[in-house]
Design a protein around this motif. Structure first.
Motif, short mmCIF file in Angstrom:
data_model
loop_
_atom_site.label_atom_id
_atom_site.label_comp_id
_atom_site.label_asym_id
_atom_site.label_seq_id
_atom_site.Cartn_x
_atom_site.Cartn_y
_atom_site.Cartn_z
N ARG A 28 54.89 33.71 21.20
CA ARG A 28 55.46 34.80 20.43
C ARG A 28 54.57 35.03 19.23
N ARG A 29 54.25 36.28 18.96
CA ARG A 29 53.32 36.60 17.89
C ARG A 29 53.93 36.42 16.51
N VAL A 30 55.25 36.44 16.41
CA VAL A 30 55.90 36.29 15.12
C VAL A 30 56.91 35.15 15.18
N PRO A 31 57.10 34.43 14.08
CA PRO A 31 58.15 33.39 14.08
C PRO A 31 59.53 34.05 14.06
N GLY A 32 60.47 33.43 14.72
CA GLY A 32 61.83 33.95 14.68
C GLY A 32 62.03 35.18 15.55
N LEU A 33 62.95 36.03 15.13
CA LEU A 33 63.31 37.21 15.91
C LEU A 33 62.28 38.33 15.77
N ARG A 34 62.06 39.05 16.86
CA ARG A 34 61.27 40.28 16.80
C ARG A 34 62.16 41.41 16.29
#
Length: 305
Positions: A28-34
């Motif tokens: 996933r490119r971002v931590p947490g929720l998209r």
């Protein structure tokens, strides 16, 4: 920018599986929720949420903000902060260069509380007034009249991060620092047009890397009660209960009160400190009448450590 950073930090702390979503893909490119996941949970379109997070929509309804707060599992303080920063235009500008003071009745009240440390602060954590014991507990190394003088008025946040005496006072300095920044964040959302508050944040960010790092995390908490673990230079170790009571005059004024458990060594230490603080006015006029411990001066030779 404020809203964008706040929403991003709150998205980052939630994982899809925590909110009942399936996380597809190993990376996933971002931590947490998209963004799209949060939009789905809140029941809004991805386009609308993206515009909101980017600061391109300043008219979000209460319903949308409430839905985002539920989806992000915000605390009540964080929820209120979200409403404040999502619609900054609704805040009232504050008068410039206003030197706030504690009400006369408030000053009379805290003066009567001889065995309870009491400090009155404004919404920037500036000290508006304190009783002798409150001064002796938190800032005995400062002039007791400093809150009444422009340019000398102490600020609890500035003291915590920039004053070595105050830093040494707190046994749990890191916890105290987090709570202090969390309150300042909440206050900044309530008073977005306060230039003095913005200047304080800028000063602390420039001069304290620890403050800057904490500020970047966007903590939010009203910090209305808790405990304080202190090591006072005159009476030693103290574990006190803490209450912050909003005052009726408005403007974010609060009364900070500290107390010890009945019959405890902490209560005895507070009484010792109260005795020294009460003696201060009677001898303050004479030279060399006080004792100095690590830069803290309390008149009266009966205090021995």
């Amino acid at each position: 920018m404020e809203l964008s950073d706040f929403l991003r930090t709150r998205r980052a702390r939630l994982q899809p599986e925590e909110v009942g979503l399936v996380a597809y893909g190993a990376r996933r490119r971002v931590p947490g929720l998209r963004r799209e996941e949060l939009a789905q949970l809140a029941g809004v379109s991805v386009t609308y949420y993206t515009r909101l997070e980017q600061g391109q929509s300043l008219n979000a309804s209460d319903e949308v903000l409430d839905a985002l707060a539920r989806a992000l599992r915000l605390s009540p303080d964080e929820h209120a902060h979200l409403r404040n920063i999502a619609r900054p235009g609704r805040a009232r500008p504050r008068p410039a260069d206003r030197f706030e003071r504690a009400r006369a009745g408030t000053r009379q009240l805290i003066a009567a509380m001889r065995e309870v440390p009491a400090v009155v602060v404004g919404h920037r954590n500036e000290v508006l007034a304190w009783n002798p014991l409150g001064h002796a507990l938190l800032a005995g190394h400062l002039d007791p009249a400093a809150p009444d003088h422009r340019g000398e008025r102490p600020n609890l946040s500035r003291m915590l991060f920039l004053d070595p005496h105050t830093r040494e006072l707190y046994r749990g300095w890191e916890e105290e620092a987090r709570a202090n920044v969390a309150y300042l964040r909440l206050s900044a959302g309530r008073h977005p047009d306060d230039r003095e508050l913005a200047a304080l944040v800028g000063e602390l960010s420039m001069n304290s890397p620890e403050f800057a790092a904490l500020w970047a995390r966007h903590p939010v908490n009203d910090c209305l009660f808790g405990s304080k673990a202190l090591h006072h230079p005159v009476v030693g170790r103290l574990d006190l209960a803490f209450e912050a009571m909003p005052l009726p005059e408005g403007g974010g004024h609060r009364m900070l009160l500290y107390s010890a458990a009945p019959g405890s060594a902490d209560e005895a230490a507070l009484r010792l400190l109260a005795g020294a603080a009460a003696a201060a006015p009677a001898v303050a006029a004479g030279p060399d009448c006080g004792i100095t411990v690590d830069g803290w001066e309390l008149p009266g030779s009966s205090v021995n450590r």
